[in-house]
Design a protein around this motif. Structure first.
Motif, PDB file in Angstrom:
ATOM      1  N   MET A   1      -5.467 -13.500 -10.701  1.00 49.65           N
ATOM      2  CA  MET A   1      -4.847 -12.229 -10.361  1.00 49.65           C
ATOM      3  C   MET A   1      -4.792 -12.073  -8.848  1.00 49.65           C
ATOM      4  O   MET A   1      -5.662 -12.592  -8.139  1.00 49.65           O
ATOM      5  CB  MET A   1      -5.634 -11.061 -10.965  1.00 49.65           C
ATOM      6  N   LEU A   2      -3.754 -11.373  -8.386  1.00 52.64           N
ATOM      7  CA  LEU A   2      -3.569 -11.194  -6.948  1.00 52.64           C
ATOM      8  C   LEU A   2      -3.520  -9.713  -6.604  1.00 52.64           C
ATOM      9  O   LEU A   2      -2.705  -8.965  -7.141  1.00 52.64           O
ATOM     10  CB  LEU A   2      -2.274 -11.870  -6.487  1.00 52.64           C
ATOM     11  N   ALA A   3      -4.415  -9.288  -5.713  1.00 50.40           N
ATOM     12  CA  ALA A   3      -4.392  -7.931  -5.182  1.00 50.40           C
ATOM     13  C   ALA A   3      -3.738  -7.967  -3.813  1.00 50.40           C
ATOM     14  O   ALA A   3      -4.114  -8.770  -2.952  1.00 50.40           O
ATOM     15  CB  ALA A   3      -5.807  -7.374  -5.068  1.00 50.40           C
ATOM     16  N   THR A   4      -2.740  -7.104  -3.615  1.00 50.06           N
ATOM     17  CA  THR A   4      -2.028  -7.028  -2.340  1.00 50.06           C
ATOM     18  C   THR A   4      -2.029  -5.595  -1.859  1.00 50.06           C
ATOM     19  O   THR A   4      -1.600  -4.687  -2.572  1.00 50.06           O
ATOM     20  CB  THR A   4      -0.569  -7.507  -2.485  1.00 50.06           C
ATOM     21  N   SER A   5      -2.530  -5.388  -0.643  1.00 49.41           N
ATOM     22  CA  SER A   5      -2.656  -4.042  -0.094  1.00 49.41           C
ATOM     23  C   SER A   5      -1.753  -3.892   1.126  1.00 49.41           C
ATOM     24  O   SER A   5      -1.672  -4.794   1.963  1.00 49.41           O
ATOM     25  CB  SER A   5      -4.117  -3.776   0.290  1.00 49.41           C
ATOM     26  N   TYR A   6      -1.077  -2.738   1.221  1.00 48.00           N
ATOM     27  CA  TYR A   6      -0.153  -2.446   2.311  1.00 48.00           C
ATOM     28  C   TYR A   6      -0.517  -1.141   2.995  1.00 48.00           C
ATOM     29  O   TYR A   6      -0.759  -0.137   2.321  1.00 48.00           O
ATOM     30  CB  TYR A   6       1.280  -2.314   1.789  1.00 48.00           C
ATOM     31  N   GLN A   7      -0.518  -1.158   4.317  1.00 43.36           N
ATOM     32  CA  GLN A   7      -0.574   0.085   5.083  1.00 43.36           C
ATOM     33  C   GLN A   7       0.875   0.472   5.342  1.00 43.36           C
ATOM     34  O   GLN A   7       1.572  -0.131   6.161  1.00 43.36           O
ATOM     35  CB  GLN A   7      -1.316  -0.115   6.410  1.00 43.36           C
ATOM     36  N   ILE A   8       1.384   1.489   4.622  1.00 43.43           N
ATOM     37  CA  ILE A   8       2.817   1.784   4.664  1.00 43.43           C
ATOM     38  C   ILE A   8       3.164   3.004   5.505  1.00 43.43           C
ATOM     39  O   ILE A   8       4.328   3.190   5.859  1.00 43.43           O
ATOM     40  CB  ILE A   8       3.387   1.959   3.237  1.00 43.43           C
ATOM     41  N   ALA A   9       2.161   3.851   5.821  1.00 43.88           N
ATOM     42  CA  ALA A   9       2.451   5.099   6.532  1.00 43.88           C
ATOM     43  C   ALA A   9       1.170   5.658   7.129  1.00 43.88           C
ATOM     44  O   ALA A   9       0.069   5.158   6.857  1.00 43.88           O
ATOM     45  CB  ALA A   9       3.067   6.120   5.576  1.00 43.88           C
ATOM     46  N   ASP A  10       1.331   6.719   7.932  1.00 48.00           N
ATOM     47  CA  ASP A  10       0.151   7.409   8.465  1.00 48.00           C
ATOM     48  C   ASP A  10      -0.629   8.080   7.348  1.00 48.00           C
ATOM     49  O   ASP A  10      -1.856   8.108   7.358  1.00 48.00           O
ATOM     50  CB  ASP A  10       0.565   8.459   9.494  1.00 48.00           C
ATOM     51  N   SER A  11       0.107   8.643   6.368  1.00 45.89           N
ATOM     52  CA  SER A  11      -0.567   9.312   5.254  1.00 45.89           C
ATOM     53  C   SER A  11       0.397   9.436   4.075  1.00 45.89           C
ATOM     54  O   SER A  11       1.613   9.275   4.220  1.00 45.89           O
ATOM     55  CB  SER A  11      -1.064  10.706   5.664  1.00 45.89           C
ATOM     56  N   ILE A  12      -0.176   9.696   2.902  1.00 42.27           N
ATOM     57  CA  ILE A  12       0.602   9.894   1.680  1.00 42.27           C
ATOM     58  C   ILE A  12       0.151  11.220   1.058  1.00 42.27           C
ATOM     59  O   ILE A  12      -1.044  11.505   0.984  1.00 42.27           O
ATOM     60  CB  ILE A  12       0.379   8.740   0.679  1.00 42.27           C
ATOM     61  N   GLN A  79       4.920  -3.218   8.147  1.00 44.92           N
ATOM     62  CA  GLN A  79       3.756  -2.836   7.350  1.00 44.92           C
ATOM     63  C   GLN A  79       2.690  -3.940   7.381  1.00 44.92           C
ATOM     64  O   GLN A  79       2.984  -5.106   7.112  1.00 44.92           O
ATOM     65  CB  GLN A  79       4.189  -2.588   5.899  1.00 44.92           C
ATOM     66  N   LEU A  80       1.478  -3.546   7.729  1.00 42.02           N
ATOM     67  CA  LEU A  80       0.354  -4.478   7.635  1.00 42.02           C
ATOM     68  C   LEU A  80       0.035  -4.713   6.162  1.00 42.02           C
ATOM     69  O   LEU A  80       0.125  -3.794   5.345  1.00 42.02           O
ATOM     70  CB  LEU A  80      -0.873  -3.896   8.334  1.00 42.02           C
ATOM     71  N   ASN A  81      -0.333  -5.945   5.826  1.00 44.69           N
ATOM     72  CA  ASN A  81      -0.707  -6.201   4.433  1.00 44.69           C
ATOM     73  C   ASN A  81      -1.789  -7.267   4.366  1.00 44.69           C
ATOM     74  O   ASN A  81      -1.998  -8.023   5.321  1.00 44.69           O
ATOM     75  CB  ASN A  81       0.506  -6.606   3.595  1.00 44.69           C
TER      76      ASN A  81
END
Length: 211
Positions: A1-12, A79-81
């Motif tokens: 399994m692969l977990a992929t995390s993204y920093q997409i914005a300042d906040s959600i 986007q950082l990931n």
């Protein structure tokens, strides 16, 4: 399994997103939403602008990011990931570079892994932000040393101080590097995994560097 995390914005906007996204919600609080999206896929949404996917195909992932974008503040173009491999069926828990081996794929274990991956990518983001501020600060202090005065006006200086304090507050509010989920206090295996992941991602040392 692969977990992929993204920093997409300042906040959600967690509250608003929760009201419109109807997959099975496994865990929620004011800062996080953890969903089972079916067929062995999971998504974890964080108030501080991070989304983590487990077992998502690229098309599914892109569709979700488009769906969540209206609920983001200051959506990033770049986007950082971070990716992290999860292998199941191990006889004992093992932690390696960008990989963890676990005995079984319990949902609480998967959530814990996704949480740590997300904290890691958030650390990368905040490290970038603090590095930029440090460069600016060094420029101003060097100018002060050479000229005996600051090259920044009173109003601009106050705005700069405000920006610095706001970033510091966001880091303190959003990074819980030293706090483990309550479930880790009740389950020895979860606690072992949490500690192993914190060492693997070097979370505490990276957090201290940012501070």
């Amino acid at each position: 399994m692969l977990a992929t995390s993204y920093q997409i914005a300042d906040s959600i906007d967690i509250r608003l997103f929760k009201s419109v996204f109807k997959s099975e919600l496994l865990y929620s609080d004011a800062d996080e939403l953890f969903y089972d999206t079916g067929h062995g896929t999971f998504v974890y949404v964080f108030k501080y602008g991070v989304v983590c996917f487990l077992n998502y195909e690229n098309v599914q992932l892109s569709e979700f990011l488009r769906f969540i974008s209206p609920y983001c503040r200051n959506l990033f173009e770049q986007q950082l990931n971070e990716e992290f491999q999860i292998e199941t069926g191990a006889t004992e828990y093992k932690f390696g570079y960008n990989k963890v081996e676990i005995v079984k794929a319990d949902k609480e274990i998967l959530r814990l892994i996704m949480l740590n991956v997300s904290q890691s990518v958030a650390l990368d983001y905040y490290y970038e932000q603090t590095s930029k501020l440090l460069e600016e600060t060094n420029y101003h202090t060097q100018f002060l040393e050479k000229k005996g005065r600051l090259d920044i006006s009173g109003k601009e200086l106050k705005k700069y101080i405000g920006k610095t304090l706001n970033l510091k507050n966001r880091i303190a509010e959003n990074l819980y590097i030293f706090d483990s989920p309550d479930t880790t206090w009740e389950d020895e295996n979860l606690n072992k995994i949490d500690m192993g992941l914190k060492r693997t991602f070097d979370l505490q040392e990276r957090f201290r560097n940012i501070q």
